[in-house]
Write an enzyme that holds these catalytic residues in place. Structure first.
Site, PDB file in Angstrom:
ATOM      1  N   LYS A 100       0.970  -1.262   0.028  1.00 48.53           N
ATOM      2  CA  LYS A 100       0.048   0.050  -0.499  1.00 48.53           C
ATOM      3  C   LYS A 100       0.336   0.700  -0.069  1.00 48.53           C
ATOM      4  O   LYS A 100       0.217   2.425  -0.663  1.00 48.53           O
ATOM      5  CB  LYS A 100      -1.264  -0.237   1.631  1.00 48.53           C
ATOM      6  CG  LYS A 100      -0.426   0.424   2.773  1.00 48.53           C
ATOM      7  CD  LYS A 100      -2.338   0.845   3.175  1.00 48.53           C
ATOM      8  CE  LYS A 100      -0.840   1.140   4.811  1.00 48.53           C
ATOM      9  NZ  LYS A 100      -0.368  -0.064   5.842  1.00 48.53           N
TER      10      LYS A 100
ATOM     11  N   GLU B 186       5.605  -5.739   8.167  1.00 52.41           N
ATOM     12  CA  GLU B 186       5.495  -5.360   6.909  1.00 52.41           C
ATOM     13  C   GLU B 186       6.471  -4.605   6.744  1.00 52.41           C
ATOM     14  O   GLU B 186       5.113  -3.281   6.911  1.00 52.41           O
ATOM     15  CB  GLU B 186       4.491  -5.466   6.969  1.00 52.41           C
ATOM     16  CG  GLU B 186       3.962  -7.009   7.772  1.00 52.41           C
ATOM     17  CD  GLU B 186       2.283  -7.027   8.599  1.00 52.41           C
ATOM     18  OE1 GLU B 186       2.079  -6.120   8.851  1.00 52.41           O
ATOM     19  OE2 GLU B 186       2.356  -8.267   8.243  1.00 52.41           O
TER      20      GLU B 186
ATOM     21  N   HIS C  81       1.177  -3.880  14.716  1.00 45.81           N
ATOM     22  CA  HIS C  81       1.909  -2.834  13.671  1.00 45.81           C
ATOM     23  C   HIS C  81       2.266  -1.717  14.771  1.00 45.81           C
ATOM     24  O   HIS C  81       0.832  -1.057  15.321  1.00 45.81           O
ATOM     25  CB  HIS C  81       1.177  -2.452  12.771  1.00 45.81           C
ATOM     26  CG  HIS C  81       1.849  -1.227  11.811  1.00 45.81           C
ATOM     27  ND1 HIS C  81       2.371  -0.439  12.437  1.00 45.81           N
ATOM     28  CD2 HIS C  81       1.959  -1.157  11.036  1.00 45.81           C
ATOM     29  CE1 HIS C  81       2.701  -0.043  11.735  1.00 45.81           C
ATOM     30  NE2 HIS C  81       2.310  -0.344  10.631  1.00 45.81           N
TER      31      HIS C  81
END
Ligand code: PLP
Length: 425
Positions: free
Chosen positions: A84, A291, A212
């Site tokens: 993204k 990530e 995250h």
């Protein structure tokens, strides 16, 4: 020549040289002597092609150095690039060639990455709350790793994709992060056990934990605390009979280049490596992935905007102020001003004065306005720039992350349909 450069620069990295070479050939990548040469490259292309529009320069050499930095500093962690952040095909292909995996959050992102020939085993469908149709699509496409943090999502997975492995996303905010995610995602520690019990009764395969800490995180202790929390959930899961085998550290990594310009992750790797050694010692059968999005994209992309309008007026202090209209703004590739706390730095490129001295004599208080009719479309309300003319450019370094990814074509200014030029510094 490019191939030779690649081999020299990546010698330390265990990547497939032939795959990297293929990417460099496919994108007709121009070799550059160093990242600072991007401005000269851009200026030369603007003159040669008589450009008048926004474009990006994507430095695949920077991407390769960032990848080498990441895997060198975090030897136990495989990066799965968060698509993204900058889904530009050249960057995706380069990272695929270097051996990275991918974090996709939608069917469109999965399609893009699978379409490049990346096997599903190198993809995580890392969205905790997915549309049912996209879950069915992932099941058909063989993408068998995802995340969840609600009972409703576990029920959805049990119904539409019962064989998928699932990471339980836990909340682990870094209060210093520039973009918080914990308000929407991540189970509170007190809810983790209930989710594991629900997953067990649904017959799902809980494979581990993800989190995250927030995008643009700077506090290494956030990772320390998150890894310790993950250990607790691993223990609960193992106690319930799950084969807990995958830890996903999420994103939030920031490149803080040193004086030598080389990529650097600051104090984060030391904190992560120590926490992994303490809670997930090597050899205990737990694979670790992360990530990173911003880390790979930010300094890989440079945005070039054309000056297409100009006005002079008296400044409040009696001096001179110049307003410039440029080809991109807050609805387009500079939307990070609005969504990502971006504070752009504008570097002037004087296209029509080839012999201009590097220290221009007349610098004025200036504003940069975006192209749309909205009065809020202001890129920089106050900066100091040398005299620019219509047809000159401004360069914005470090604009690869959360820029094109979120650009819209509001008011008919086609900021999505921009040109990408690939270089290798
Ligand atoms: C956005 C996002 C990322 C990437 O975050 P960065 O801060 O750009 O590294 C990684 N994982 C998930 C689940 C995300 O939503």
């Amino acid at each position: 020549m490019v191939a030779q450069l690649t081999r020299q620069r990546l010698l330390a990295s265990p990547c497939e040289f032939s795959e990297v070479d293929a990417v460099l050939a496919q994108y007709s990548v121009t070799p550059l002597p160093g990242p600072a040469a991007v401005a000269d490259f851009a200026l030369a292309r603007i003159r040669e092609l008589a450009l008048e529009e926004t474009f990006f320069v994507v430095d695949l050499g920077m991407a390769a150095r960032l990848h080498a930095c990441f895997v060198g500093a975090l030897p136990r962690v495989t990066p799965f690039y968060a698509v993204k952040c900058m889904p530009e095909p050249g960057l995706l292909r380069m990272l695929a060639a270097l051996g990275a995996g991918f974090d996709c959050a939608s069917a469109a992102e999965l399609t893009a990455v699978l379409g490049m020939g990346v096997p599903p085993s190198r993809i995580i469908y890392a969205h905790p709350v997915k549309p049912p149709a996209q879950v069915r699509w992932a099941a058909e496409s063989g993408v068998d790793l995802t995340t969840a943090d609600t009972v409703g999502e576990l029920e959805k997975l049990a119904r539409w994709h019962p064989r998928t492995a699932v990471l339980l996303r836990i909340r682990a905010d870094d209060p210093s992060a520039s973009c918080c995610l914990g308000n929407k995602y991540g189970a509170e520690p007190i809810d983790a056990f209930g989710l594991l019990v629900a997953a067990r009764s649904l017959g799902l395969d809980i494979a581990g934990v993800c989190f995250h800490v927030g995008s643009g995180a700077t506090n290494p202790q956030a990772f320390t605390a998150a890894i310790a929390s993950a250990r607790k959930v691993f223990n609960m899961g193992a106690g319930l009979g799950f084969r807990m085998r995958l830890l996903d550290l999420g994103g939030g990594f920031v490149n803080r280049p040193g004086p030598d310009g080389l990529p650097c992750l600051g104090g984060v790797p030391a904190a992560i490596n120590a926490a992994l050694d303490a809670h997930f010692p090597d050899g205990a059968g737990v694979r670790v992935i992360a990530e990173p999005g911003r880390f790979f994209a930010e300094h890989t992309g440079t945005l070039l905007c054309a000056v297409h309008g100009k006005r002079e007026r008296a400044a409040p202090n009696g001096g001179r102020h110049v307003d410039y209209w440029i080809s991109d703004g807050i609805y387009g590739n500079l939307n990070g001003i609005y969504y990502d706390h971006l504070q752009p730095v504008a570097v002037p490129l004087r296209v029509h004065e080839p012999n201009a001295s590097p220290e221009p004599t007349t610098a004025s208080s200036s504003s940069l306005f975006g192209p749309t009719c909205d009065g809020a479309d202001v890129v920089l309300s106050s900066c100091v720039l040398p005299e620019l003319a219509v047809g000159d450019y401004v360069l914005f370094p470090g604009l690869g992350a959360y820029s094109w990814a979120g650009a819209a074509d509001f008011n008919g200014f086609t900021c999505r349909d921009v040109r990408f030029m690939h270089v290798y510094s």
